[in-house]
Design a protein around this motif. Structure first.
Motif, PDB file in Angstrom:
ATOM      1  N   SER A   1      -8.107  24.552 -35.659  1.00 37.60           N
ATOM      2  CA  SER A   1      -9.434  23.941 -35.749  1.00 37.60           C
ATOM      3  C   SER A   1      -9.381  22.422 -35.694  1.00 37.60           C
ATOM      4  O   SER A   1     -10.243  21.792 -35.085  1.00 37.60           O
ATOM      5  N   LEU A   2      -8.397  21.824 -36.318  1.00 37.68           N
ATOM      6  CA  LEU A   2      -8.301  20.365 -36.336  1.00 37.68           C
ATOM      7  C   LEU A   2      -8.039  19.813 -34.937  1.00 37.68           C
ATOM      8  O   LEU A   2      -8.663  18.827 -34.518  1.00 37.68           O
ATOM      9  N   ILE A   3      -7.141  20.433 -34.197  1.00 36.11           N
ATOM     10  CA  ILE A   3      -6.861  19.987 -32.826  1.00 36.11           C
ATOM     11  C   ILE A   3      -8.119  20.088 -31.976  1.00 36.11           C
ATOM     12  O   ILE A   3      -8.465  19.165 -31.227  1.00 36.11           O
ATOM     13  N   GLU A   4      -8.836  21.207 -32.077  1.00 37.10           N
ATOM     14  CA  GLU A   4     -10.043  21.391 -31.277  1.00 37.10           C
ATOM     15  C   GLU A   4     -11.157  20.440 -31.705  1.00 37.10           C
ATOM     16  O   GLU A   4     -11.890  19.910 -30.874  1.00 37.10           O
ATOM     17  N   LYS A   5     -11.273  20.199 -33.010  1.00 39.99           N
ATOM     18  CA  LYS A   5     -12.269  19.239 -33.504  1.00 39.99           C
ATOM     19  C   LYS A   5     -11.989  17.855 -32.922  1.00 39.99           C
ATOM     20  O   LYS A   5     -12.891  17.194 -32.407  1.00 39.99           O
ATOM     21  N   ASN A   6     -10.738  17.438 -32.959  1.00 43.86           N
ATOM     22  CA  ASN A   6     -10.363  16.131 -32.415  1.00 43.86           C
ATOM     23  C   ASN A   6     -10.618  16.061 -30.915  1.00 43.86           C
ATOM     24  O   ASN A   6     -11.089  15.037 -30.401  1.00 43.86           O
ATOM     25  N   ARG A   7     -10.332  17.135 -30.196  1.00 44.08           N
ATOM     26  CA  ARG A   7     -10.543  17.176 -28.752  1.00 44.08           C
ATOM     27  C   ARG A   7     -12.036  17.029 -28.424  1.00 44.08           C
ATOM     28  O   ARG A   7     -12.412  16.251 -27.538  1.00 44.08           O
ATOM     29  N   LEU A   8     -12.881  17.726 -29.161  1.00 44.90           N
ATOM     30  CA  LEU A   8     -14.323  17.622 -28.929  1.00 44.90           C
ATOM     31  C   LEU A   8     -14.848  16.231 -29.274  1.00 44.90           C
ATOM     32  O   LEU A   8     -15.695  15.676 -28.562  1.00 44.90           O
ATOM     33  N   GLU A   9     -14.356  15.663 -30.355  1.00 39.47           N
ATOM     34  CA  GLU A   9     -14.797  14.311 -30.747  1.00 39.47           C
ATOM     35  C   GLU A   9     -14.363  13.272 -29.715  1.00 39.47           C
ATOM     36  O   GLU A   9     -15.104  12.324 -29.450  1.00 39.47           O
TER      37      GLU A   9
ATOM     38  N   ALA B   1     -14.343  13.792 -26.675  1.00 40.34           N
ATOM     39  CA  ALA B   1     -15.298  13.992 -25.587  1.00 40.34           C
ATOM     40  C   ALA B   1     -16.710  13.577 -26.009  1.00 40.34           C
ATOM     41  O   ALA B   1     -17.691  13.945 -25.365  1.00 40.34           O
ATOM     42  N   SER B   2     -16.806  12.828 -27.116  1.00 44.02           N
ATOM     43  CA  SER B   2     -18.059  12.268 -27.629  1.00 44.02           C
ATOM     44  C   SER B   2     -19.012  13.290 -28.239  1.00 44.02           C
ATOM     45  O   SER B   2     -20.212  13.040 -28.327  1.00 44.02           O
ATOM     46  N   LEU B   3     -18.500  14.434 -28.672  1.00 41.01           N
ATOM     47  CA  LEU B   3     -19.324  15.401 -29.403  1.00 41.01           C
ATOM     48  C   LEU B   3     -19.185  15.149 -30.892  1.00 41.01           C
ATOM     49  O   LEU B   3     -18.127  14.732 -31.368  1.00 41.01           O
ATOM     50  N   THR B   4     -20.253  15.377 -31.624  1.00 40.77           N
ATOM     51  CA  THR B   4     -20.219  15.258 -33.074  1.00 40.77           C
ATOM     52  C   THR B   4     -19.894  16.627 -33.649  1.00 40.77           C
ATOM     53  O   THR B   4     -20.587  17.605 -33.363  1.00 40.77           O
ATOM     54  N   VAL B   5     -18.841  16.693 -34.436  1.00 45.67           N
ATOM     55  CA  VAL B   5     -18.412  17.942 -35.064  1.00 45.67           C
ATOM     56  C   VAL B   5     -18.482  17.757 -36.573  1.00 45.67           C
ATOM     57  O   VAL B   5     -18.052  16.730 -37.101  1.00 45.67           O
ATOM     58  N   GLU B   6     -19.042  18.748 -37.256  1.00 43.69           N
ATOM     59  CA  GLU B   6     -19.124  18.674 -38.716  1.00 43.69           C
ATOM     60  C   GLU B   6     -17.720  18.654 -39.327  1.00 43.69           C
ATOM     61  O   GLU B   6     -16.733  18.994 -38.677  1.00 43.69           O
ATOM     62  N   LEU B   7     -17.664  18.301 -40.588  1.00 45.03           N
ATOM     63  CA  LEU B   7     -16.388  18.329 -41.296  1.00 45.03           C
ATOM     64  C   LEU B   7     -15.818  19.740 -41.324  1.00 45.03           C
ATOM     65  O   LEU B   7     -16.576  20.719 -41.400  1.00 45.03           O
ATOM     66  N   LEU B   8     -14.493  19.831 -41.261  1.00 46.91           N
ATOM     67  CA  LEU B   8     -13.848  21.129 -41.393  1.00 46.91           C
ATOM     68  C   LEU B   8     -14.059  21.653 -42.805  1.00 46.91           C
ATOM     69  O   LEU B   8     -14.004  20.900 -43.773  1.00 46.91           O
ATOM     70  N   ARG B   9     -14.343  22.952 -42.893  1.00 51.16           N
ATOM     71  CA  ARG B   9     -14.512  23.605 -44.191  1.00 51.16           C
ATOM     72  C   ARG B   9     -13.593  24.816 -44.254  1.00 51.16           C
ATOM     73  O   ARG B   9     -13.073  25.252 -43.229  1.00 51.16           O
ATOM     74  N   ILE B  10     -13.438  25.358 -45.434  1.00 53.33           N
ATOM     75  CA  ILE B  10     -12.616  26.556 -45.617  1.00 53.33           C
ATOM     76  C   ILE B  10     -13.530  27.722 -45.943  1.00 53.33           C
ATOM     77  O   ILE B  10     -14.341  27.645 -46.872  1.00 53.33           O
ATOM     78  N   ASP B  11     -13.400  28.803 -45.171  1.00 50.92           N
ATOM     79  CA  ASP B  11     -14.168  30.017 -45.423  1.00 50.92           C
ATOM     80  C   ASP B  11     -13.707  30.601 -46.753  1.00 50.92           C
ATOM     81  O   ASP B  11     -12.524  30.892 -46.931  1.00 50.92           O
ATOM     82  N   PRO B  12     -14.599  30.772 -47.724  1.00 47.89           N
ATOM     83  CA  PRO B  12     -14.183  31.255 -49.042  1.00 47.89           C
ATOM     84  C   PRO B  12     -13.674  32.695 -49.037  1.00 47.89           C
ATOM     85  O   PRO B  12     -12.967  33.100 -49.950  1.00 47.89           O
TER      86      PRO B  12
END
Length: 68
Positions: free
Chosen positions: A25-33, A35-46
């Protein structure tokens, strides 16, 4: 084109959201950002302890990144 505004988030017209399974998820979040997309903070599914985050498509519909 004539759909009413979304009454609440993340509910939408027949679609709650689209989820994409990703290896990291972190790699993909960074890749999207980069590309100028806004991605919410990473969270952990409880329930699964997996990382996830949301971003929106051009129509404002939520897309989830969910770590496999």
């Amino acid at each position: 084109p004539h759909s009413p505004a979304r009454p609440s988030r993340p509910e939408a017209l027949g679609l709650r959201h689209l989820a994409c399974s990703v290896a990291d998820s972190l790699i993909e979040k960074n890749r999207l950002e980069k590309a100028s997309l806004t991605v919410e903070l990473l969270r952990i599914d409880p329930y699964t302890a997996k990382l996830f985050a949301f971003f929106v498509d051009p129509d404002g519909l939520p897309i989830e990144l969910y770590q496999a």
